[in-house]
Design an enzyme around this catalytic site. Sequence first.
Site, PDB file in Angstrom:
ATOM      1  N   GLY A 171       4.412  -4.814 -10.967  1.00 33.35           N
ATOM      2  CA  GLY A 171       3.329  -5.986 -11.028  1.00 33.35           C
ATOM      3  C   GLY A 171       4.307  -7.162 -10.857  1.00 33.35           C
ATOM      4  N   GLY A 172       3.748  -8.283 -11.072  1.00 37.05           N
ATOM      5  CA  GLY A 172       4.640  -9.668 -11.532  1.00 37.05           C
ATOM      6  C   GLY A 172       5.482  -9.299 -12.328  1.00 37.05           C
ATOM      7  N   GLY A 406      35.093 -15.438  11.742  1.00 36.67           N
ATOM      8  CA  GLY A 406      34.038 -16.258  10.778  1.00 36.67           C
ATOM      9  C   GLY A 406      34.566 -15.310   9.236  1.00 36.67           C
ATOM     10  CB  ALA A 407      34.796 -11.574   8.512  1.00 34.63           C
TER      11      ALA A 407
HETATM   12  C1  HXC Z   1      -3.879  -3.546 -20.993  1.00 32.85           C
HETATM   13  C2  HXC Z   1      -2.774  -0.902 -20.778  1.00 32.85           C
HETATM   14  C3  HXC Z   1      -1.647  -2.120 -19.662  1.00 32.85           C
HETATM   15  C4  HXC Z   1      -2.665  -3.260 -19.302  1.00 32.85           C
HETATM   16  C5  HXC Z   1      -1.122   0.101 -19.803  1.00 32.85           C
HETATM   17  N1  HXC Z   1      -2.056  -0.241 -20.622  1.00 32.85           N
HETATM   18  N2  HXC Z   1      -1.103  -0.987 -18.949  1.00 32.85           N
HETATM   19  N3  HXC Z   1      -3.635  -2.083 -21.677  1.00 32.85           N
HETATM   20  N4  HXC Z   1      -3.232  -3.945 -20.349  1.00 32.85           N
HETATM   21  N5  HXC Z   1      -1.941  -3.399 -17.883  1.00 32.85           N
HETATM   22  C6  HXC Z   1      -2.729   0.516 -22.165  1.00 32.85           C
HETATM   23  C7  HXC Z   1      -3.443   2.145 -21.897  1.00 32.85           C
HETATM   24  O1  HXC Z   1      -4.848   1.474 -21.744  1.00 32.85           O
HETATM   25  C8  HXC Z   1      -2.778   3.326 -22.956  1.00 32.85           C
HETATM   26  O2  HXC Z   1      -3.887   2.872 -24.175  1.00 32.85           O
HETATM   27  C9  HXC Z   1      -1.975   2.477 -23.917  1.00 32.85           C
HETATM   28  O3  HXC Z   1      -1.114   1.412 -22.750  1.00 32.85           O
HETATM   29  C10 HXC Z   1      -0.569   3.647 -22.361  1.00 32.85           C
HETATM   30  O4  HXC Z   1      -1.008   3.526 -20.619  1.00 32.85           O
HETATM   31  P1  HXC Z   1      -1.096   4.775 -20.475  1.00 32.85           P
HETATM   32  O5  HXC Z   1      -1.896   4.800 -19.202  1.00 32.85           O
HETATM   33  O6  HXC Z   1      -2.145   6.039 -21.544  1.00 32.85           O
HETATM   34  O7  HXC Z   1       0.045   5.271 -20.488  1.00 32.85           O
HETATM   35  P2  HXC Z   1       0.935   6.098 -19.305  1.00 32.85           P
HETATM   36  O8  HXC Z   1       0.117   7.343 -18.774  1.00 32.85           O
HETATM   37  O9  HXC Z   1       2.198   6.490 -19.552  1.00 32.85           O
HETATM   38  O10 HXC Z   1       0.784   5.297 -17.676  1.00 32.85           O
HETATM   39  C11 HXC Z   1       1.837   3.831 -18.070  1.00 32.85           C
HETATM   40  C12 HXC Z   1       1.511   3.185 -16.772  1.00 32.85           C
HETATM   41  C13 HXC Z   1      -0.334   2.621 -16.566  1.00 32.85           C
HETATM   42  C14 HXC Z   1       1.389   3.466 -15.620  1.00 32.85           C
HETATM   43  C15 HXC Z   1       2.207   1.974 -16.829  1.00 32.85           C
HETATM   44  O11 HXC Z   1      -0.534   2.765 -18.043  1.00 32.85           O
HETATM   45  C16 HXC Z   1      -0.627   1.600 -16.107  1.00 32.85           C
HETATM   46  O12 HXC Z   1      -0.779   2.034 -14.622  1.00 32.85           O
HETATM   47  N6  HXC Z   1      -1.068   0.586 -16.556  1.00 32.85           N
HETATM   48  C17 HXC Z   1      -1.455  -0.533 -15.713  1.00 32.85           C
HETATM   49  C18 HXC Z   1      -0.285  -0.764 -14.283  1.00 32.85           C
HETATM   50  C19 HXC Z   1      -0.438  -2.196 -14.242  1.00 32.85           C
HETATM   51  O13 HXC Z   1      -0.393  -1.812 -12.606  1.00 32.85           O
HETATM   52  N7  HXC Z   1      -0.233  -2.960 -14.655  1.00 32.85           N
HETATM   53  C20 HXC Z   1      -0.549  -4.576 -14.212  1.00 32.85           C
HETATM   54  C21 HXC Z   1       0.070  -5.405 -12.646  1.00 32.85           C
HETATM   55  S1  HXC Z   1      -0.037  -6.308 -12.562  1.00 32.85           S
HETATM   56  P3  HXC Z   1      -4.329   3.609 -25.435  1.00 32.85           P
HETATM   57  O14 HXC Z   1      -5.356   2.922 -25.860  1.00 32.85           O
HETATM   58  O15 HXC Z   1      -4.788   4.427 -23.987  1.00 32.85           O
HETATM   59  O16 HXC Z   1      -3.367   4.229 -26.025  1.00 32.85           O
HETATM   60  C22 HXC Z   1       0.847  -7.697 -13.783  1.00 32.85           C
HETATM   61  C23 HXC Z   1       0.420  -8.775 -13.672  1.00 32.85           C
HETATM   62  C24 HXC Z   1       1.902  -9.740 -13.736  1.00 32.85           C
HETATM   63  O17 HXC Z   1       1.817  -7.187 -14.497  1.00 32.85           O
HETATM   64  C25 HXC Z   1       1.715 -11.146 -12.811  1.00 32.85           C
HETATM   65  C26 HXC Z   1       2.514 -11.921 -13.750  1.00 32.85           C
HETATM   66  C27 HXC Z   1       2.934 -13.254 -12.143  1.00 32.85           C
END
Ligand code: HXC
Length: 522
Positions: A171-172, A406-407
């Site tokens: 994501g971001g 130019g290069a």
């Molecule tokens: C809260 C999160 C989290 C998140 C992971 N966890 N991502 N908690 N917010 N974004 C937590 C899970 O719930 C889990 O908690 C623990 O972290 C480990 O994650 P798992 O899923 O068990 O691990 P894994 O199987 O290795 O998978 C990792 C992962 C997956 C691929 C990163 O967790 C995932 O897809 N997370 C979401 C990714 C995502 O879409 N993020 C948002 C992106 S948008 P527990 O309690 O069960 O241990 C973004 C916007 C930013 O970031 C904008 C900025 C401008």
Amino acid sequence: MGKEELYKILTSKREEALLGGGKEAIDKQHKEGKMTARERIEYLLDPGSFTEIDMFVTHRATGFGMEKKYGLGDGVVTGFGRIGGRPVFIAAQDFTFMGGSLGEKQAEKIVKTMKTALSVGAPMIFLNDSGGARIQEGVDSLKGYGDIFYMNVMSSGVIPQIAAIMGPTAGGAVYSPALMDFIVMTQKTSYMFITGPRVVKAALGEEVDEQTLGGAEVHATKSGIASLVGKDDRDTLDLIKKLLSYIPSNNTEEPPFMKTDDPIDRADPELDSLLPDDPDKPYDVKEVIERVVDKGSFFEIFPHWAQSAVIGFARLGGRAVGIVANQPNYMAGSLDIDSSDKIARFVRFLDSFNIPIITFVDVPGFMPGTTQEHGGIIRHGAKILFAYSEATVPKLTVIMRKAYGGAYIAMSSRHLGADYVVAWPTAEIAVMGPSGAVEILYRKEIAAIADPEERKKYVEKITQEYKEKLATPYMAAARGYIDDVVLPSETRSKLYRALEVLSTKREVRVRVPPKKHSNMPV
Ligand code: HXC
């Protein structure tokens, strides 16, 4: 409560903090071939030099089960230490706690570290390993990322910023690394993308796995995101150490000097025979670079992306320099969209951090064709011209063979402010290559000769004449556009002498009229 008890509380809180998300999560991290945040810091920094800050920070979010998710440090380890004796600041996300996800307090810890790094004038290193914005903290997480991006931009050009991607970065969250100077990714265990496979499937119906979408290999070969790739966590961290050894701590300092046993006046006779006799035959420019710079000092950046240009760090007589070169071994060394971006951004980095630039030129031109034109080669190529013209660090140029059109101008010519330009006797500095030039200049005359044999002879004669009179280094030398024609074997000593005398070149003594900033083509 007595002192003893209070001290015990501190000890137990420290122990708790050191465990991050707990033993089970640490085991899972290890099983995946990843080190924990603290293990990474310990490996990266000089032994015993790490001072942690904000170990006891916790989130203050409520709802969505956050009351139960309590952990000291809030998923990131921050602080300062030393690498090679020099101070650095570091933030390492701890995947074992809530997947290293970033909420309000984690972001505050990172921003605090970045602010101190900036005020101290020390590099900022960010080890990414996170699920991205902490979903439960909603807009507070987004605010946190915004604050980090802002600090990335404020720090840019003042302190070096290096990001390692050592797990998920989605994501971001990818934009903080993207705003930094270099990204080092770990093979197999890391990935970066704006939207993950599930969203890609929902939005586009496309089936793709994480590595194919945004793994280290993809970003090091196709997208131009990963400057370097480490085989595993340790290798990734070693690459950061190596990178820092060429870079000053901030924009007011000189790069570190490394004493060398390689004599500065070392002649390299083999360089004289390195270029093929046929000017259209390729060769590996990296061999030229390696023979000219201090032995073993060349460190290539982006080795597998936009390979018609070669960039990297090296040392000459112990002084750090940035190297930019055309690669005749790849697309004849022509400049395309990606190689233009690759060169321009590196030149901007080198200029920001007082690192002299040595450019090795063998370029037939900008890449022709509809793909390049429609992709904006004009816009991208302009970035090279802009970056070199704006750069005020010492600029040294070696024209080895082709330097057309130019290069020629773009590749750190005298006309864009190069300080010392030499050409080898094999240099061909002209508006275009002989075959194209002859075709344009003598089209009517060639067409008028009916006999094919006669026509061939005529073309050979005028081509030869063009080569001897126009495509040589001597016309440029006669005008003073190049400073000297030198033997390849003399290149090292000539460059070193110029580099030494140019070491006192300072921006304040060189042009640049006052303005807020220029409008670089991006
Ligand atoms: C809260 C999160 C989290 C998140 C992971 N966890 N991502 N908690 N917010 N974004 C937590 C899970 O719930 C889990 O908690 C623990 O972290 C480990 O994650 P798992 O899923 O068990 O691990 P894994 O199987 O290795 O998978 C990792 C992962 C997956 C691929 C990163 O967790 C995932 O897809 N997370 C979401 C990714 C995502 O879409 N993020 C948002 C992106 S948008 P527990 O309690 O069960 O241990 C973004 C916007 C930013 O970031 C904008 C900025 C401008």
